[in-house]
Scaffold this motif. Structure first.
Motif, PDB file in Angstrom:
ATOM      1  N   LYS A  58      30.591  44.732  35.285  1.00 60.08           N
ATOM      2  CA  LYS A  58      31.076  43.580  34.517  1.00 60.08           C
ATOM      3  C   LYS A  58      31.679  42.495  35.409  1.00 60.08           C
ATOM      4  O   LYS A  58      31.971  41.395  34.938  1.00 60.08           O
ATOM      5  CB  LYS A  58      32.124  44.042  33.494  1.00 60.08           C
ATOM      6  CG  LYS A  58      33.368  44.630  34.136  1.00 60.08           C
ATOM      7  CD  LYS A  58      34.316  45.180  33.098  1.00 60.08           C
ATOM      8  CE  LYS A  58      35.548  45.775  33.784  1.00 60.08           C
ATOM      9  NZ  LYS A  58      36.464  46.404  32.847  1.00 60.08           N
ATOM     10  N   HIS A  59      31.861  42.806  36.702  1.00 59.88           N
ATOM     11  CA  HIS A  59      32.435  41.833  37.635  1.00 59.88           C
ATOM     12  C   HIS A  59      31.572  40.587  37.710  1.00 59.88           C
ATOM     13  O   HIS A  59      30.354  40.664  37.859  1.00 59.88           O
ATOM     14  CB  HIS A  59      32.568  42.458  39.029  1.00 59.88           C
ATOM     15  CG  HIS A  59      32.853  41.458  40.108  1.00 59.88           C
ATOM     16  ND1 HIS A  59      34.090  40.908  40.291  1.00 59.88           N
ATOM     17  CD2 HIS A  59      32.045  40.900  41.044  1.00 59.88           C
ATOM     18  CE1 HIS A  59      34.041  40.061  41.311  1.00 59.88           C
ATOM     19  NE2 HIS A  59      32.808  40.039  41.775  1.00 59.88           N
ATOM     20  N   GLU A  60      32.201  39.430  37.596  1.00 56.76           N
ATOM     21  CA  GLU A  60      31.469  38.173  37.725  1.00 56.76           C
ATOM     22  C   GLU A  60      31.615  37.671  39.152  1.00 56.76           C
ATOM     23  O   GLU A  60      32.637  37.847  39.777  1.00 56.76           O
ATOM     24  CB  GLU A  60      32.005  37.144  36.729  1.00 56.76           C
ATOM     25  CG  GLU A  60      31.773  37.543  35.276  1.00 56.76           C
ATOM     26  CD  GLU A  60      32.318  36.533  34.297  1.00 56.76           C
ATOM     27  OE1 GLU A  60      32.833  35.493  34.737  1.00 56.76           O
ATOM     28  OE2 GLU A  60      32.236  36.802  33.089  1.00 56.76           O
ATOM     29  N   GLY A  61      30.584  37.029  39.638  1.00 54.79           N
ATOM     30  CA  GLY A  61      30.612  36.535  41.006  1.00 54.79           C
ATOM     31  C   GLY A  61      29.617  37.288  41.866  1.00 54.79           C
ATOM     32  O   GLY A  61      28.897  38.170  41.386  1.00 54.79           O
TER      33      GLY A  61
END
Length: 202
Positions: A183-186
Protein backbone atom coordinates in the motif's frame (compact mmCIF):
# COMPACT_ATOMS: atom_id res chain seq x y z
CA UNK A 1 60.77 25.18 32.21
CA UNK A 2 59.00 26.33 29.06
CA UNK A 3 59.74 23.14 27.17
CA UNK A 4 58.39 21.00 30.03
CA UNK A 5 55.12 22.99 30.05
CA UNK A 6 54.88 22.65 26.27
CA UNK A 7 55.30 18.87 26.52
CA UNK A 8 52.61 18.59 29.22
CA UNK A 9 50.17 20.74 27.20
CA UNK A 10 50.86 18.73 24.03
CA UNK A 11 50.26 15.41 25.81
CA UNK A 12 47.07 16.76 27.39
CA UNK A 13 45.80 17.93 24.00
CA UNK A 14 46.54 14.56 22.40
CA UNK A 15 44.74 12.69 25.18
CA UNK A 16 41.76 15.04 24.86
CA UNK A 17 41.63 14.47 21.09
CA UNK A 18 41.80 10.69 21.54
CA UNK A 19 38.93 10.76 24.08
CA UNK A 20 36.89 13.01 21.81
CA UNK A 21 37.51 10.69 18.84
CA UNK A 22 36.41 7.68 20.90
CA UNK A 23 33.25 9.48 22.01
CA UNK A 24 32.36 10.55 18.47
CA UNK A 25 33.34 7.40 16.55
CA UNK A 26 34.10 4.51 18.89
CA UNK A 27 31.02 4.83 21.04
CA UNK A 28 28.61 4.90 18.09
CA UNK A 29 26.36 1.80 18.16
CA UNK A 30 26.61 -0.42 15.10
CA UNK A 31 23.36 -0.87 13.20
CA UNK A 32 22.12 -4.46 13.88
CA UNK A 33 21.81 -5.41 10.20
CA UNK A 34 25.18 -3.87 9.33
CA UNK A 35 26.82 -5.67 12.25
CA UNK A 36 25.38 -9.05 11.27
CA UNK A 37 26.25 -8.66 7.58
CA UNK A 38 29.80 -7.66 8.52
CA UNK A 39 30.28 -11.10 10.11
CA UNK A 40 30.05 -12.61 6.60
CA UNK A 41 31.96 -9.78 4.95
CA UNK A 42 28.98 -8.06 3.31
CA UNK A 43 27.20 -4.71 3.46
CA UNK A 44 23.85 -3.33 2.33
CA UNK A 45 22.43 0.19 2.31
CA UNK A 46 18.89 0.42 3.69
CA UNK A 47 16.64 3.51 4.03
CA UNK A 48 17.02 3.84 7.82
CA UNK A 49 18.19 2.24 11.05
CA UNK A 50 17.25 -1.39 11.61
CA UNK A 51 15.94 -3.44 14.52
CA UNK A 52 16.68 -7.17 14.69
CA UNK A 53 13.55 -9.32 14.85
CA UNK A 54 15.15 -12.77 14.63
CA UNK A 55 18.83 -13.49 14.04
CA UNK A 56 20.78 -16.76 14.02
CA UNK A 57 24.53 -16.38 14.29
CA UNK A 58 26.38 -19.66 14.79
CA UNK A 59 29.77 -19.01 16.41
CA UNK A 60 29.33 -15.29 15.80
CA UNK A 61 28.74 -15.61 12.04
CA UNK A 62 25.36 -14.81 10.47
CA UNK A 63 23.43 -17.75 9.05
CA UNK A 64 19.99 -16.12 8.77
CA UNK A 65 17.96 -13.25 10.13
CA UNK A 66 15.07 -10.82 9.82
CA UNK A 67 15.27 -7.07 10.51
CA UNK A 68 12.80 -4.16 10.54
CA UNK A 69 13.55 -0.77 9.00
CA UNK A 70 10.45 1.38 9.42
CA UNK A 71 7.56 -0.56 7.87
CA UNK A 72 9.96 -2.54 5.66
CA UNK A 73 11.60 -5.88 6.41
CA UNK A 74 14.93 -7.38 5.34
CA UNK A 75 15.51 -11.14 5.43
CA UNK A 76 18.96 -12.65 4.86
CA UNK A 77 20.11 -16.25 4.55
CA UNK A 78 23.76 -17.29 4.17
CA UNK A 79 25.08 -20.58 2.76
CA UNK A 80 28.79 -21.06 3.32
CA UNK A 81 31.65 -23.27 2.21
CA UNK A 82 30.54 -23.33 -1.44
CA UNK A 83 32.91 -23.58 -4.38
CA UNK A 84 32.16 -21.57 -7.51
CA UNK A 85 30.26 -24.39 -9.24
CA UNK A 86 28.13 -25.20 -6.19
CA UNK A 87 27.56 -21.55 -5.26
CA UNK A 88 26.37 -20.54 -8.70
CA UNK A 89 24.27 -23.72 -9.04
CA UNK A 90 22.56 -23.01 -5.70
CA UNK A 91 21.81 -19.45 -6.84
CA UNK A 92 20.20 -20.74 -10.06
CA UNK A 93 18.25 -23.31 -8.06
CA UNK A 94 16.90 -20.66 -5.69
CA UNK A 95 15.67 -18.59 -8.64
CA UNK A 96 14.07 -21.70 -10.16
CA UNK A 97 12.28 -22.49 -6.89
CA UNK A 98 10.74 -19.01 -6.87
CA UNK A 99 9.52 -19.51 -10.44
CA UNK A 100 8.09 -22.94 -9.67
CA UNK A 101 5.77 -21.43 -7.06
CA UNK A 102 3.89 -19.70 -9.87
CA UNK A 103 3.46 -22.55 -12.34
CA UNK A 104 -0.09 -23.37 -13.39
CA UNK A 105 -1.64 -26.10 -11.23
CA UNK A 106 -4.45 -28.56 -11.74
CA UNK A 107 -7.67 -27.19 -10.26
CA UNK A 108 -8.93 -29.33 -7.33
CA UNK A 109 -12.47 -29.10 -8.73
CA UNK A 110 -12.24 -28.70 -12.53
CA UNK A 111 -15.18 -26.83 -13.94
CA UNK A 112 -16.59 -25.75 -17.26
CA UNK A 113 -14.31 -22.72 -17.50
CA UNK A 114 -10.90 -24.16 -16.65
CA UNK A 115 -9.07 -27.27 -15.50
CA UNK A 116 -6.06 -25.31 -14.24
CA UNK A 117 -5.38 -22.52 -11.76
CA UNK A 118 -3.21 -19.80 -13.23
CA UNK A 119 -1.61 -16.83 -11.53
CA UNK A 120 -2.30 -13.46 -13.21
CA UNK A 121 0.73 -12.08 -15.06
CA UNK A 122 0.71 -8.96 -12.86
CA UNK A 123 1.40 -11.11 -9.78
CA UNK A 124 4.10 -13.34 -11.30
CA UNK A 125 7.81 -12.74 -10.56
CA UNK A 126 9.52 -10.21 -12.84
CA UNK A 127 13.27 -10.45 -13.48
CA UNK A 128 15.15 -7.18 -13.01
CA UNK A 129 18.60 -6.19 -14.20
CA UNK A 130 21.06 -7.48 -11.56
CA UNK A 131 24.21 -5.65 -10.57
CA UNK A 132 27.63 -6.66 -9.27
CA UNK A 133 27.84 -10.20 -7.93
CA UNK A 134 24.07 -10.77 -8.07
CA UNK A 135 23.16 -14.10 -9.65
CA UNK A 136 19.57 -12.86 -10.06
CA UNK A 137 17.33 -9.99 -9.03
CA UNK A 138 13.57 -10.52 -9.08
CA UNK A 139 10.49 -8.53 -8.04
CA UNK A 140 7.34 -10.25 -6.78
CA UNK A 141 4.74 -10.14 -4.01
CA UNK A 142 4.48 -11.78 -0.58
CA UNK A 143 1.80 -12.34 2.02
CA UNK A 144 1.82 -11.08 5.62
CA UNK A 145 4.13 -13.97 6.60
CA UNK A 146 6.70 -13.00 3.92
CA UNK A 147 5.82 -16.10 1.86
CA UNK A 148 5.84 -16.12 -1.94
CA UNK A 149 3.58 -17.97 -4.34
CA UNK A 150 0.21 -16.40 -3.57
CA UNK A 151 -1.95 -15.34 -6.48
CA UNK A 152 -4.84 -13.69 -4.61
CA UNK A 153 -4.44 -9.91 -4.72
CA UNK A 154 -6.18 -9.35 -1.37
CA UNK A 155 -3.79 -11.72 0.47
CA UNK A 156 -0.59 -10.12 -0.80
CA UNK A 157 0.62 -7.50 1.66
CA UNK A 158 4.18 -6.79 0.50
CA UNK A 159 6.14 -5.94 -2.61
CA UNK A 160 9.26 -8.05 -2.42
CA UNK A 161 12.64 -7.92 -4.12
CA UNK A 162 14.91 -10.97 -3.94
CA UNK A 163 18.53 -11.43 -4.96
CA UNK A 164 21.34 -13.90 -4.39
CA UNK A 165 25.01 -12.92 -4.32
CA UNK A 166 27.92 -15.31 -4.61
CA UNK A 167 31.35 -14.30 -3.33
CA UNK A 168 34.05 -16.61 -4.69
CA UNK A 169 36.69 -15.23 -2.31
CA UNK A 170 34.47 -15.95 0.68
CA UNK A 171 32.86 -19.12 -0.72
CA UNK A 172 29.44 -17.81 0.38
CA UNK A 173 26.03 -17.38 -1.17
CA UNK A 174 24.01 -14.61 0.46
CA UNK A 175 20.30 -14.41 -0.35
CA UNK A 176 18.62 -11.11 0.52
CA UNK A 177 14.88 -10.44 0.49
CA UNK A 178 13.47 -6.94 0.90
CA UNK A 179 9.79 -6.46 1.75
CA UNK A 180 7.86 -3.17 1.66
CA UNK A 181 4.12 -2.66 2.22
CA UNK A 182 2.18 -2.94 -1.04
CA UNK A 183 0.00 0.00 0.00
CA UNK A 184 3.07 2.28 0.21
CA UNK A 185 2.85 5.15 -2.25
CA UNK A 186 5.96 6.37 -3.99
CA UNK A 187 8.94 4.66 -5.60
CA UNK A 188 9.64 1.01 -4.84
CA UNK A 189 12.76 0.83 -2.64
CA UNK A 190 13.70 -2.83 -2.89
CA UNK A 191 15.64 -2.90 -6.18
CA UNK A 192 17.89 0.01 -5.16
CA UNK A 193 18.53 -1.54 -1.73
CA UNK A 194 19.54 -4.91 -3.19
CA UNK A 195 21.68 -3.29 -5.89
CA UNK A 196 23.61 -1.60 -3.05
CA UNK A 197 24.86 -4.99 -1.81
CA UNK A 198 28.66 -5.20 -1.71
CA UNK A 199 31.38 -7.45 -0.33
CA UNK A 200 33.67 -5.82 2.20
CA UNK A 201 37.41 -5.85 1.64
CA UNK A 202 39.12 -8.76 3.39
Amino acid sequence: MLSRLTIILTITALVALAVLGWLVMGNRPVDPLAGSLATVGAALTVPGPTVATRVAEATGVLSEGLWKTGDDRVRVRVSGDLGVTDGEALGREERAVIGSLFEDHQAPYPGALSNTLACPDTLRPADLEPRGDALFLVALYANDRYAFGGCAEDLLQYRATVAAFYGADRRELVRVEYFEPKKHEGPVRGPAVLRSFRWLAQ
